[in-house]
Design an enzyme around this catalytic site. Structure first.
Site, PDB file in Angstrom:
ATOM      1  N   SER A 169      34.642  39.063  44.844  1.00  0.00           N
ATOM      2  CA  SER A 169      35.169  38.304  43.714  1.00  0.00           C
ATOM      3  C   SER A 169      34.137  37.311  43.210  1.00  0.00           C
ATOM      4  O   SER A 169      33.309  36.802  43.996  1.00  0.00           O
ATOM      5  CB  SER A 169      36.432  37.550  44.154  1.00  0.00           C
ATOM      6  OG  SER A 169      36.805  36.574  43.204  1.00  0.00           O
ATOM      7  N   TYR A 178      41.247  32.053  49.398  1.00  0.00           N
ATOM      8  CA  TYR A 178      41.027  33.398  48.867  1.00  0.00           C
ATOM      9  C   TYR A 178      39.535  33.678  48.732  1.00  0.00           C
ATOM     10  O   TYR A 178      39.024  34.701  49.208  1.00  0.00           O
ATOM     11  CB  TYR A 178      41.719  33.542  47.515  1.00  0.00           C
ATOM     12  CG  TYR A 178      41.298  34.767  46.743  1.00  0.00           C
ATOM     13  CD1 TYR A 178      41.709  36.040  47.138  1.00  0.00           C
ATOM     14  CD2 TYR A 178      40.476  34.654  45.617  1.00  0.00           C
ATOM     15  CE1 TYR A 178      41.305  37.171  46.438  1.00  0.00           C
ATOM     16  CE2 TYR A 178      40.074  35.777  44.917  1.00  0.00           C
ATOM     17  CZ  TYR A 178      40.489  37.028  45.333  1.00  0.00           C
ATOM     18  OH  TYR A 178      40.093  38.146  44.641  1.00  0.00           O
TER      19      TYR A 178
END
Length: 336
Positions: free
Chosen positions: A128, A153
């Site tokens: 990401s 995350y």
């Protein structure tokens, strides 16, 4: 018939990846837990479309389940693996942190152990843009230091990169890690901004706009992203020969491993993105200006020059066109 294993195949990006592989003549083994993080009926609708293909095999299960992936690797011997299964969402990581460790780290480890036992030709794994964390120098380049993640995350995604690199080095597993930048488009998740904004605008509800609208994102249309993934399948990293190495490459000096940004190479103000939704719906939004949320970053912007060097990839979809296609899908899917 070539075989690909796709984890998270009923998810937003996973659906498009699996469908594109099937259209290109691959046999696809799809693995998805059908978790209830968001509306399962949306996942089931994507799955129904995939199951219309005879070359698609659906496996329902959690990637972190002990031995599941090793069994599938042994049975199907996939040439490529595209790992997209993950617990998504920055804000949800504040509510349920354990799910991020179990799926994002445990699932990655199970996948790498399966590949260690039954090596594929190439593993392509999702990371990401949030891995860049507190970096303020933009656009983000793959060789930048990325040590200060802003959310759990993001931390699990960066940790997955580190774990994958160690396996690539120890067991000569060719691995490409993708850093995705704000993917949007039809079939997108309900917890993502385009879906939330469109739903609220069409229903006459105000939208929450964080950081008082002072946000910028590198919005990447989903089919552009999937095209980049398809092109990268053949860009197998090889550190021993350096074959195919490019200027500014992130190829590891000790492992067949590289990190690649997939983005639109353009940073767009959030208020401009909202304006595109307003134009597509024909309705002006009522905006509820909010402070920055914990774990969020004010801006993202991809340097995608490595991706272009490796594949010739150039994004084709403008924000205005992409938002228009999303809103058209939303109206059709929800019968509005």
């Amino acid at each position: 018939m070539k075989t690909a294993l796709v984890t998270g195949s009923s998810g937003f990006i996973g659906y498009f990846v699996a469908d594109t592989l099937l259209q290109q003549g691959w046999r696809v083994i799809g693995v998805d837990s059908m978790s209830d993080y968001y509306d399962v009926t949306l996942k089931q609708s994507r799955l129904n479309l995939l199951q219309a293909h005879k070359a698609f095999t659906n496996v329902r299960g959690h990637v972190e389940e002990e031995g599941l992936l090793t069994k599938l690797f042994a049975e199907h011997m996939p040439e490529i693996v595209i790992h997209l299964a993950a617990q998504a969402g920055v804000r949800y990581s504040l509510e349920n942190p354990m799910s991020y460790f179990q799926t994002n780290l445990g699932g990655t480890l199970q996948l790498l152990e399966a590949a260690r036992a039954h090596p594929p030709k190439h593993m392509l794994m999702a990371s990401s843009s949030s891995a860049y964390g507190a970096n303020t120098q933009m656009p983000y380049h793959e060789n930048m230091q990325a040590d200060h993640q802003m959310s759990l995350y993001a931390a699990t995604k960066k940790s997955s990169e580190n774990i994958a690199h160690s396996y690539a080095h120890l067991f000569a597993l060719p691995i490409t890690m993708f850093r995705f930048f704000t993917v949007y488009g039809p079939w997108g998740r309900p917890d993502m901004a385009p879906h939330k904004f469109t739903s609220a605008i069409l229903e006459g509800r105000p939208i929450d706009v964080y950081n008082h609208g002072q946000m910028r994102r590198d919005f990447t249309y989903v089919t552009d992203l999937v095209q980049a993934i398809m092109l990268l399948i053949d860009a197998v990293p090889d550190c021993l020969t350096g074959q195919g190495q490019h200027e500014g490459d992130s190829l590891s000096p000790v492992a067949p491993y590289r990190v690649v940004n997939i983005g639109n190479s353009e940073t767009v103000p959030l208020l401009d993105f909202i304006k595109a939704i307003e134009q597509a719906t024909g309705i002006e939004a009522t905006k509820n200006m909010m402070p920055m949320q914990p774990g969020d970053v004010p801006a993202t912007w991809a340097d995608a020059s490595l991706l272009k060097s490796l594949t010739g990839y150039v994004p084709r979809t403008t924000v205005r066109d992409g938002v228009g296609q999303f809103v058209a899908w939303y109206r059709d899917y929800y019968k509005i």
